[in-house]
Design a protein around this motif. Structure first.
Motif: not given
Length: 682
Positions: A474, A506, A560
């Motif tokens: 992150s 992230t 993601w």
């Protein structure tokens, strides 16, 4: 036992007008009010009865009479209102607000009151806040119900502010109630735990489950109490009642992230209808700006949007004004009247309307990770929501904590694709339900950390991943990383082909199952400054998307937070990256070719499809303003060689349709505020 009978009238569509009265309205002209209500198109009047003050001559010692009743000739406002409404054939729902009591009652019953962590009561404008764990709600509220039912032929009850008073009207956060009743009941609920101090405490999610359980238990208690009267009474509460309500308002200070979300009403209604289609929902659309500006009329288009999103998703519309009609400004409900009348005139349609999208989008709940993590999950959800809405791919919203129960009841069977946008760990029941869904032929798409525990374990057997490799990345660890679905044959020349989209939020690396299909690439981090050296991105071996054939279905995974990326940057290239993965799995049957400022909501009745098209060109920073009529759109029915007859119910005429290879094309009329199209096989 339920408040409603097996063939309850409350299962049929109804349309409400709520007059949220002030004490001084005890002398109002009820006939004039009913003229307004009927003109508006409502068949039900939601009107003050009691709680903070009684609008009838109560004889209960803990129920404070409205002092202005002495100025009314009959001395009984509620009695006059019910009699006049019944004479016109309108239903009456009695409004109660038990959240506060007078200083006198508070002095006599201190154990009924909210208490802060330091033991202080919550006092607002001389009124003392009560607690749902205390005896007032637990035992004495039914005495108010009985007194009203013994005297008046009301058709139901609405409980306002039916929650734990963690904040007041001035936005002062008082936190978790620490009264003796809460301490005792929470300990029993949690297995002996002490009350958490605030929302940042580790046991706060358990407190949330306790409050939900308490509200649902009280709803059942009140339902069971009045059911023996056999009057088909409607009981309206926020949770757990035979009729559930949701409030559409513009109190953006309360919104997660302090961000106006224009689809909040549609989202909430859809999640409820998908999980509990047999439980009617009433959407209360607020006609004033905010609790701090009650004299400020809301923008008419905004109130109309609340109601449009509600009826399109299957809720019953309720227009909510402050005070007696005409005493305060009412311009904000001018467009709402059009929506309410349409709903009234098409009760036959809404009686049979049910959701029909092939995509189910899962909305994240608070979960166990805390409030900050919840806000991040909401951003992921909203990014995916926006992508689907803008491409006019019809979807319905599913609550993550309802997935297992929905699956057990067959509620997932109509979906071709379920999307899990960054919802985190699911729990074994939901994971098992989704595994069965995919094995049976459904498709699944996960983004971010969906279905992955904090220690990296993968919960879904259908997932293409075995486990996470290392910690989730992150912040700076994902800066200057990218994803691409296109082949990159010239990376050694620092040249890139096709679409390259940024990764924000992230990302994670995984160990993949041997038979997983991996498509595209994650381009690894390279320097981002200074510009002279900011190059060198290579394919690090991680795919942009991985998928697995599991039983008869497919499970796909974007590692993601693509939704957060779209929310952050607003790049249509990010949206289109997501949709390139999603659309082949969705098997969409109806879509639209029209500006992305029109929202498409797909339903069906017993004869065919029902398409609601909502004009949202007026969406602004914190509201909806005047809209622009939209022309030149069309609906597309995919994968069919049938002929269809389509009728625009707002415009009032049939629409031109034609066949185009394996699709049926329906030309749309000009869309003003909204349009509803019924589609039938010709």
């Amino acid at each position: 036992m339920s408040v409603r009978t097996a063939h309850s009238r409350w299962q049929e569509p109804f349309t409400v007008f709520q007059t949220n009265l002030q004490e001084v309205d005890a002398t109002m002209d009820v006939e004039a009010a009913l003229d307004v209500i009927e003109t508006h198109g409502a068949d039900t009047w939601l009107v003050n009865a009691g709680g903070i003050c009684a609008f009838y001559p109560t004889d209960l010692p803990f129920h404070t009479r409205n002092p202005f009743l002495t100025d009314r000739p009959s001395g009984d406002f509620l009695g006059d209102a019910v009699t006049a409404a019944k004479r016109r054939g309108l239903r009456v729902i009695a409004r109660l607000d038990l959240s506060k009591v007078s200083a006198r009652v508070a002095t006599e019953h201190p154990d009924w009151l909210f208490a802060s962590v330091t033991g202080e009561p919550q006092i607002y404008n001389g009124l003392y806040s009560t607690c749902l764990s205390g005896a007032f709600y637990q035992r004495h509220a039914v005495e108010i119900l009985d007194e009203i039912l013994d005297r008046y032929p009301v058709d139901g009850f609405f409980f306002n502010w039916f929650n734990f008073n963690e904040r007041d009207y001035s936005e002062v956060v008082h936190g978790i109630c620490h009264c003796a009743c809460c301490a005792q009941r929470f300990a029993e609920f949690s297995g002996g735990r002490a009350l958490p101090e605030n929302q940042h405490s580790g046991d706060f999610p358990i407190w949330r489950r306790y409050t939900d359980s308490t509200i649902a238990t009280l709803a059942r208690t009140y339902s069971d109490h009045v059911a023996p009267r056999g009057r088909d009474l409607g009981l309206v509460l926020r949770k757990g009642a035979p009729i559930v309500y949701h409030e559409g308002n513009n109190a953006f200070l309360h919104m997660p992230g302090k961000d106006f979300w224009p689809h909040a009403t549609a989202e909430a209604v859809s999640a409820h209808i998908c999980a509990r289609p047999d439980v009617p929902l009433m959407l209360n659309a607020v006609a004033h700006i905010d609790a701090k500006y009650r004299l400020g009329a809301e923008q008419p288009e905004h109130v109309a949007q609340y109601l449009l999103q509600a009826i399109a998703r299957g809720a019953n519309p309720s227009t909510y004004i402050l005070g007696a009609p005409g005493r305060l400004p009412m311009a904000s409900v001018s467009l709402a009247q059009r929506v309410t009348r349409f709903h009234r005139d098409h009760h036959d349609l809404y009686a049979r309307l049910r959701p029909a999208a092939t995509i189910g989008l899962v909305r994240p709940g608070l979960g166990r990770a805390g409030y900050a993590a919840h806000l991040r999950s909401l951003e992921e959800f909203r990014g995916v929501y926006s992508a689907l809405q803008q491409r006019h791919l019809a979807f319905d919203v599913l609550a993550d904590d309802e997935l297992a129960d929905m699956a057990a009841a067959g509620g997932l069977d109509r979906f071709r694709l379920v999307v899990l946008p960054g919802v985190g760990a699911l729990g074994w029941a939901a994971a098992e339900a989704l595994d069965e869904f995919v094995a049976g032929g459904g498709h699944l798409l996960t983004t971010g950390d969906s279905g992955v525990t904090t220690d990296g374990a993968v919960e879904l057997a259908c997932s293409p991943a075995l486990r996470r490799s290392g910690a989730e990345l992150s912040d700076k660890d994902v800066w200057s990383t990218y994803a691409t679905l296109d082949d990159q044959h010239h990376l050694d020349e620092f040249r890139y082909d096709g679409s390259i989209v940024p990764i924000f939020g992230t990302n994670a690396r995984f160990v993949w199952k041997p038979n997983a299909d991996r498509t595209g690439s994650i381009l690894t981090q390279a320097p981002w400054g200074p510009p002279e050296v900011s190059y060198g991105h290579t394919a690090g071996g991680e795919p942009a998307v991985a998928s697995l054939q599991y039983g008869s279905g497919v499970s796909a995974m974007i590692t993601w937070t693509i939704g957060r990326t779209y929310r952050e940057f607003g790049k249509t290239e990010v949206r289109d990256h997501l949709l390139r993965v999603l659309e082949p799995l969705a098997e969409v049957v109806v879509s639209a070719e029209i500006t992305d400022r029109v929202e498409l909501i797909l339903g069906r009745d017993d004869e065919g499809y029902v398409v609601h098209l909502l004009n949202q060109t007026g969406a602004q920073r914190h509201s909806f303003g005047p809209h622009i009529p939209v022309s030149g759109g069309r609906l597309v029915l995919h994968g069919t060689d049938m002929s269809y007859r389509a009728t625009a119910l707002v415009a009032g005429h049939d629409l031109e349709s034609r066949q185009d290879r394996t699709a049926s094309i329906i030309e749309l009329p000009v869309i003003d505020v909204f349009e509803v199209v019924r589609i039938r096989p010709a």
